[in-house]
Motif scaffolding. Sequence first.
Motif, short mmCIF file in Angstrom:
data_model
loop_
_atom_site.label_atom_id
_atom_site.label_comp_id
_atom_site.label_asym_id
_atom_site.label_seq_id
_atom_site.Cartn_x
_atom_site.Cartn_y
_atom_site.Cartn_z
N HIS A 146 -68.92 6.19 -20.09
CA HIS A 146 -69.64 5.16 -20.85
C HIS A 146 -69.48 5.41 -22.34
CE1 HIS A 146 -71.16 4.07 -17.04
NE2 HIS A 146 -72.03 5.05 -16.93
N GLN B 261 -82.21 6.20 -23.00
CA GLN B 261 -81.51 7.36 -22.47
C GLN B 261 -81.38 8.49 -23.49
OE1 GLN B 261 -77.86 5.51 -21.06
NE2 GLN B 261 -78.59 5.52 -18.95
N GLY C 256 -80.73 3.16 -15.40
CA GLY C 256 -79.88 4.29 -15.79
C GLY C 256 -80.65 5.59 -15.96
N SER D 227 -74.12 0.18 -6.17
CA SER D 227 -74.13 -0.48 -7.48
C SER D 227 -73.60 -1.91 -7.42
CB SER D 227 -73.32 0.33 -8.48
OG SER D 227 -71.96 0.25 -8.12
#
Length: 606
Positions: A13, A20, A42, A294
């Motif tokens: 990513h 995060q 996440g 996902s």
Amino acid sequence: MDKYQVLNKYFGHSAFREGQEEIIDKILLGRDVLGIMPTGGGKSICYQIPALMFDGITVVVSPLISLMKDQVNSLWQSGIKAAYINSSLTLPQYREVFRRAYLGEYKIIYVAPERLMTDEFIAFSRQMTISLVTVDEAHCVSQWGQDFRPGYLKITTYIDSLPNRPVVAAFTATATSEVKEDIIRLLELQNPFTLTTGFDRKNLYFAVLKPKDKYTALKKILSEKKDKSGIVYCLARRTVEEVCENLNRDGFAATRYHAGLSEEERHKNQNDFLYDRSTVMVATNAFGMGIDKSNVSFVIHYNMPSDLESYYQEAGRAGRDGSPAECILLYSGRDVRVNQYLIENSEENEDLTPQMRKKVKENELEKLKQMTYYCTVNKCLREYMLNYFDEEAPSFCGNCSNCQRGFEAVDATEIAQRIISCINTLDDRNLHFGKAMIVDILRGVENDRIRRFHIDGLSIHGILHKVSAQRLRAVVEHLLEAGYLKTEGEYPVLYTCDRAKNIATGRERITVRLPVENTVYRSGGEERDIDSELFSELKALRMRLAARMHVPAYVIFTDASLKDMCRKCPVNREELLRVSGVGAVKADRYGKEFCRLIAAHINRKG
Ligand code: ADP
Ligand code: MG
């Protein structure tokens, strides 16, 4: 390596999502944290990144075997050595995990709560350095949550048995204050940094449909989704079986899951779904916690659940990888009554006093009411839901069935004239009613009350039978807001104001914004910038690799990554690394095959 490099190299990513980075920073500084993020927000990398950066080992307590297996699979695919310890391991496997763990091979070890306090695990934890203990799905420690796991109460005993207290990080998607307080208290978090991110999931499209025949509606929706993967939630086990059977008969690759099935069948069906052998999972709410698949691209509720917390949690299993996904609720009035029945006849909790039990039921009925409003409101569904979770939201999201249905400006003067004349006619007879009754009278409803007051003989009865109740209510609301009508009394009954004369005589006209009527399901926006042919080829390649590696396809690359490949068309390693979700390890492992396929595709297309 710093946290950005870890994010990029292992997880592929390019940027952190909301919350995060702050959580990771606090953990790295040695502070306990409680992270509350919606499903799919996440949470995993919030502890996985510190785990990789700390010297010692990270222990992750997780409630579900399938969840652990999935996470560990994904970590290996990203080049991170991890293991799990739970009842699914055979004795030789169990020994092998410990042997390697003692050699320090694993940075992250997932453990079922019941295994924490075993002699082997305690001995191991005391000998090695445990830097971080993560509690995933931390709401399981609370008896207020649906998923209470007694084993979670032992976590503190485990932590206390360690020579040095590690950092403790807890994560959940449940934001209610009771659960939050329980987590902090029962896990004995020390001055935790608590962070709740926004609950909006922008990629999710929300819709409520009120079909006459639910099964027909379901079939229609599914037939538009071809080989996409999704979940259909039903309230009762019997409905699950019925719907699943019908879908199979009608040629859909559906499987089923509920608590009444044998352990074996549940296991098999769940895997069929995870590995894309069955595209549709029909299930009760027993299916889901920790389902990290996902590429779930839709979640359909065949029945309305009992509260918005459950709804958002279940619907949130769609679109975890950030791709557009749909959450559709098939509503009927019967769902309300079934839920009411279930609440009124739910098992009595022995530990509660009669007063507390009464309070709990009242709470549940109130939540059911809010859930029902969600299904009947005209306003933006996302706004309604976020407000319910105490969050501000704009009143138009453009990505829900209410916003898409759109509003139209309607000249409602005639409707308004009749509403006013109705109220005046009744006033002459000294009769005064609330909104609902006035709407009923205008629509020509026949019921005891209307007959008792001899209203069915009046010319106003049924004079607006062609206009929907929803529209009539909206016009009444508008007249109230604009001061043509007012309400008075303990049971608010309607009166006309002086201004109403202007409408009655036609001197003033009024325009009202009303929802467009009679529109049916419209899907929530496909991505038009994706080359669908290339996308299918990439999916097929991923499927072959997944079969070879014995992992679910989405563990190799998510749908979001494949779509990004379609946009960026990478043909070498460097370009591939720019694709979202492609880290160094995956690029080395699979890059060549994907680049080759893309290059061939470009050549063919010119
Ligand atoms: P949660 O546990 O909060 O439900 P996960 O940790 O399983 O969510 O993450 C959901 C999805 O989001 C995964 O597919 C993951 O790869 C993706 N994801 C997580 N963080 C990022 C990020 N910073 N950028 C892009 N995708 C991310
Ligand atoms: Mg998770």
